[in-house]
Write a protein that holds these residues in place. Structure first.
Motif, PDB file in Angstrom:
ATOM      1  N   UNK A 275       0.858  -1.263   0.083  1.00  0.00           N
ATOM      2  CA  UNK A 275       0.023  -0.094  -0.177  1.00  0.00           C
ATOM      3  C   UNK A 275       0.994   1.247   0.061  1.00  0.00           C
ATOM      4  N   UNK A 276       0.398   2.310  -0.461  1.00  0.00           N
ATOM      5  CA  UNK A 276       1.040   3.718  -0.454  1.00  0.00           C
ATOM      6  C   UNK A 276       0.166   4.762  -0.139  1.00  0.00           C
ATOM      7  N   UNK A 277       0.795   5.917   0.731  1.00  0.00           N
ATOM      8  CA  UNK A 277      -0.122   6.673   1.059  1.00  0.00           C
ATOM      9  C   UNK A 277      -0.661   7.737   0.021  1.00  0.00           C
ATOM     10  N   UNK A 278      -2.009   7.208  -0.434  1.00  0.00           N
ATOM     11  CA  UNK A 278      -2.659   8.256  -1.438  1.00  0.00           C
ATOM     12  C   UNK A 278      -3.438   9.299  -1.002  1.00  0.00           C
ATOM     13  N   UNK A 279      -3.507   9.653   0.303  1.00  0.00           N
ATOM     14  CA  UNK A 279      -4.305  11.045   0.696  1.00  0.00           C
ATOM     15  C   UNK A 279      -3.428  11.501   1.788  1.00  0.00           C
ATOM     16  N   UNK A 280      -3.658  12.652   2.138  1.00  0.00           N
ATOM     17  CA  UNK A 280      -3.060  13.428   3.153  1.00  0.00           C
ATOM     18  C   UNK A 280      -4.245  13.867   4.224  1.00  0.00           C
ATOM     19  N   UNK A 281      -4.094  14.225   5.394  1.00  0.00           N
ATOM     20  CA  UNK A 281      -5.138  14.714   6.200  1.00  0.00           C
ATOM     21  C   UNK A 281      -4.496  15.693   7.344  1.00  0.00           C
ATOM     22  N   UNK A 282      -5.314  16.575   7.825  1.00  0.00           N
ATOM     23  CA  UNK A 282      -4.691  17.473   8.495  1.00  0.00           C
ATOM     24  C   UNK A 282      -5.371  17.023  10.143  1.00  0.00           C
ATOM     25  N   UNK A 283      -4.766  17.069  11.184  1.00  0.00           N
ATOM     26  CA  UNK A 283      -5.515  16.685  12.394  1.00  0.00           C
ATOM     27  C   UNK A 283      -5.254  17.867  13.465  1.00  0.00           C
ATOM     28  N   UNK A 284      -6.595  18.116  14.279  1.00  0.00           N
ATOM     29  CA  UNK A 284      -6.313  19.235  15.414  1.00  0.00           C
ATOM     30  C   UNK A 284      -7.008  18.811  16.455  1.00  0.00           C
ATOM     31  N   UNK A 285      -6.532  18.946  17.377  1.00  0.00           N
ATOM     32  CA  UNK A 285      -7.131  18.786  18.864  1.00  0.00           C
ATOM     33  C   UNK A 285      -7.572  20.258  19.323  1.00  0.00           C
ATOM     34  N   UNK A 286      -7.711  21.132  18.706  1.00  0.00           N
ATOM     35  CA  UNK A 286      -7.911  22.635  18.873  1.00  0.00           C
ATOM     36  C   UNK A 286      -7.236  22.728  20.420  1.00  0.00           C
ATOM     37  N   UNK A 287      -6.127  22.873  20.314  1.00  0.00           N
ATOM     38  CA  UNK A 287      -5.444  23.091  21.593  1.00  0.00           C
ATOM     39  C   UNK A 287      -4.539  24.481  21.575  1.00  0.00           C
ATOM     40  N   UNK A 288      -4.756  25.353  20.545  1.00  0.00           N
ATOM     41  CA  UNK A 288      -4.243  26.617  20.514  1.00  0.00           C
ATOM     42  C   UNK A 288      -4.495  27.556  21.920  1.00  0.00           C
ATOM     43  N   UNK A 289      -3.528  28.298  22.137  1.00  0.00           N
ATOM     44  CA  UNK A 289      -3.318  28.958  23.364  1.00  0.00           C
ATOM     45  C   UNK A 289      -4.168  30.271  23.358  1.00  0.00           C
ATOM     46  N   UNK A 290      -5.672  29.888  23.549  1.00  0.00           N
ATOM     47  CA  UNK A 290      -6.703  30.946  23.493  1.00  0.00           C
ATOM     48  C   UNK A 290      -7.806  30.638  24.012  1.00  0.00           C
ATOM     49  N   UNK A 291      -8.780  31.245  24.306  1.00  0.00           N
ATOM     50  CA  UNK A 291     -10.042  30.863  24.878  1.00  0.00           C
ATOM     51  C   UNK A 291     -10.948  30.146  23.929  1.00  0.00           C
ATOM     52  N   UNK A 292     -11.943  29.334  24.180  1.00  0.00           N
ATOM     53  CA  UNK A 292     -12.633  28.350  23.335  1.00  0.00           C
ATOM     54  C   UNK A 292     -13.047  28.980  22.204  1.00  0.00           C
ATOM     55  N   UNK A 293     -13.650  30.172  22.095  1.00  0.00           N
ATOM     56  CA  UNK A 293     -14.196  30.616  20.812  1.00  0.00           C
ATOM     57  C   UNK A 293     -12.857  30.781  19.844  1.00  0.00           C
ATOM     58  N   UNK A 294     -12.132  31.274  20.353  1.00  0.00           N
ATOM     59  CA  UNK A 294     -10.909  31.735  19.425  1.00  0.00           C
ATOM     60  C   UNK A 294     -10.043  30.389  19.017  1.00  0.00           C
ATOM     61  N   UNK A 295     -10.050  29.492  19.904  1.00  0.00           N
ATOM     62  CA  UNK A 295      -9.645  28.095  19.374  1.00  0.00           C
ATOM     63  C   UNK A 295     -10.420  27.638  18.216  1.00  0.00           C
ATOM     64  N   UNK A 296     -11.561  27.948  18.218  1.00  0.00           N
ATOM     65  CA  UNK A 296     -12.849  27.258  17.075  1.00  0.00           C
ATOM     66  C   UNK A 296     -12.451  28.098  16.050  1.00  0.00           C
ATOM     67  N   UNK A 297     -12.241  29.389  16.093  1.00  0.00           N
ATOM     68  CA  UNK A 297     -11.864  30.163  14.817  1.00  0.00           C
ATOM     69  C   UNK A 297     -10.592  29.709  14.148  1.00  0.00           C
ATOM     70  N   UNK A 298      -9.458  29.646  15.178  1.00  0.00           N
ATOM     71  CA  UNK A 298      -8.251  29.395  14.681  1.00  0.00           C
ATOM     72  C   UNK A 298      -8.293  27.865  13.752  1.00  0.00           C
ATOM     73  N   UNK A 299      -8.803  27.117  14.519  1.00  0.00           N
ATOM     74  CA  UNK A 299      -9.027  25.537  13.944  1.00  0.00           C
ATOM     75  C   UNK A 299      -9.728  25.509  12.517  1.00  0.00           C
ATOM     76  N   UNK A 300     -10.623  26.606  12.576  1.00  0.00           N
ATOM     77  CA  UNK A 300     -11.452  26.637  11.359  1.00  0.00           C
ATOM     78  C   UNK A 300     -10.489  27.337   9.891  1.00  0.00           C
ATOM     79  N   UNK A 301      -9.655  28.168  10.355  1.00  0.00           N
ATOM     80  CA  UNK A 301      -9.135  28.924   9.620  1.00  0.00           C
ATOM     81  C   UNK A 301      -7.775  27.747   9.261  1.00  0.00           C
ATOM     82  N   UNK A 302      -7.452  27.002  10.085  1.00  0.00           N
ATOM     83  CA  UNK A 302      -6.403  26.245   9.735  1.00  0.00           C
ATOM     84  C   UNK A 302      -6.860  24.994   8.747  1.00  0.00           C
TER      85      UNK A 302
END
Length: 351
Positions: free
Chosen positions: A1-28
């Protein structure tokens, strides 16, 4: 088998309040889509902001779906023993409809032991509870009767691959690999996992290759293997930046692992990088590091995440960009060719 696709994984752990974490994760996630990354995974964690910032993944994925158009969106994972399986099926189906069929449903048995208490669950029984709830969830997604003559509404869409065929299971063990395989589900492998007491120097490949073996052995004839290997990857223009951010993040992560009872040997940064299975540095250094991970030659998808490297948002965006445009092509991992204006080299100043 070979890597045929790539994915980005986030645990939403940016150093910010919750609402900002969600905004940053959406941007990423939007940035990952712009650079041709095929899927974004988000992790569910309850109560503990330092471990994960997202208790309601389907709410967030519906929001992310509205902000994107092509990238697939997956739960990596829903902690099934803590959830009502019928509600998981309902939420997944609604999110899938709203996203235009872009949802993948990743499941796991848990999490932080203390998180089980508010849900009235015993962490000791989580494996048995998981199996019971998985059976109900799969009945619901298949359109079978789930009690009182009821079936799922909205029904699972038959326009394209059914959501029932987009289920994934995460595991640390070979029996868990067999459980995913026998159902024909995708297999989710962790970015790191505890070493057995008698094998402190075992590599991540030593632990994950037997899981893949059992998965493939039990996969139904004709079923296509789906193996996602998550890895901690931080790519920077300058190795000094990568080490500077890793210094804080990996020490914090190691302390958390130790508090949970895991043995993390050594205390130098180099030892922590090895112990946490972290790949970091320039594109050339990261490509060489990933090439040495034999598990990845058996994966169909690599999901890269910056955590536990404590990098600011702009550097996360740059890492996504460098991984997609330099690391993945070097390794022969395909990314759609798109004409994009990169962020450009980032300096040493922390934004």
């Amino acid at each position: 088998m070979t890597v045929s696709s790539l994915a980005f994984f986030t645990r939403l752990l940016d150093d910010a309040p919750a609402a900002e974490r969600y905004r940053l994760a959406t941007d990423q996630i939007r940035h990952a889509e712009r650079f041709g990354i095929g899927r974004a995974w988000v992790a569910q964690h309850h109560f503990h902001a330092a471990e994960g910032g997202l208790p309601a993944p389907f709410v967030f994925l519906a929001h992310a779906a509205a902000a994107t158009s092509e990238i697939r969106l997956g739960t990596g994972v829903v902690t099934l023993p803590l959830e009502d399986p019928v509600r998981v099926a309902e939420d997944a189906v609604v999110a899938d409809l709203l996203s235009g069929g872009r949802i993948d449903l990743g499941l796991g048995s848990g999490g932080t032991p203390s998180s089980f208490i508010p849900f009235g669950q015993d962490v000791v029984a989580k494996a048995a509870v998981y199996d019971q709830k998985l059976a109900v969830l799969l009945d619901a997604l298949a359109g079978r009767e789930i009690g009182g003559g009821n079936t799922l509404y909205p029904p699972v869409s038959t326009d394209g691959p059914s959501l029932a065929r987009r289920v994934w299971q995460a595991t640390f063990s070979a029996p868990g690999g067999a459980r995913a395989g026998v159902h024909g589900h995708g297999l989710l492998l962790s970015r790191t996992q505890p070493r057995p007491a008698g094998r402190p120097k075992a590599t991540l490949a030593d632990l994950q290759q037997p899981i893949i073996d059992r998965y493939l052995d039990t996969l139904p004839a004709g079923a296509r293997p789906r193996i996602t290997a998550s890895r901690t990857v931080f790519v920077a223009d300058d190795r000094a930046d990568a080490l500077r951010f890793a210094e804080a993040g990996l020490r914090r992560a190691a302390e958390g692992f130790r508090r949970s009872g895991q043995h993390i040997p050594g205390d130098s940064l180099a030892e922590l990088i090895e112990a946490t299975d972290t790949h970091l540095g320039t594109p050339e250094e990261v490509a060489a590091s990933l090439a040495a991970d034999s598990t990845l030659s058996r994966a169909t998808e690599v999901a890269f995440q910056v955590h536990s490297v404590d990098a600011p948002h702009d550097f996360v965006l740059r890492s996504i960009e460098l991984f997609a445009t330099e690391v993945a092509p070097t390794l022969g991992w395909g990314v759609p060719d798109r004409s994009l204006e990169p962020l450009g080299r980032l300096g040493k100043e922390t934004p």
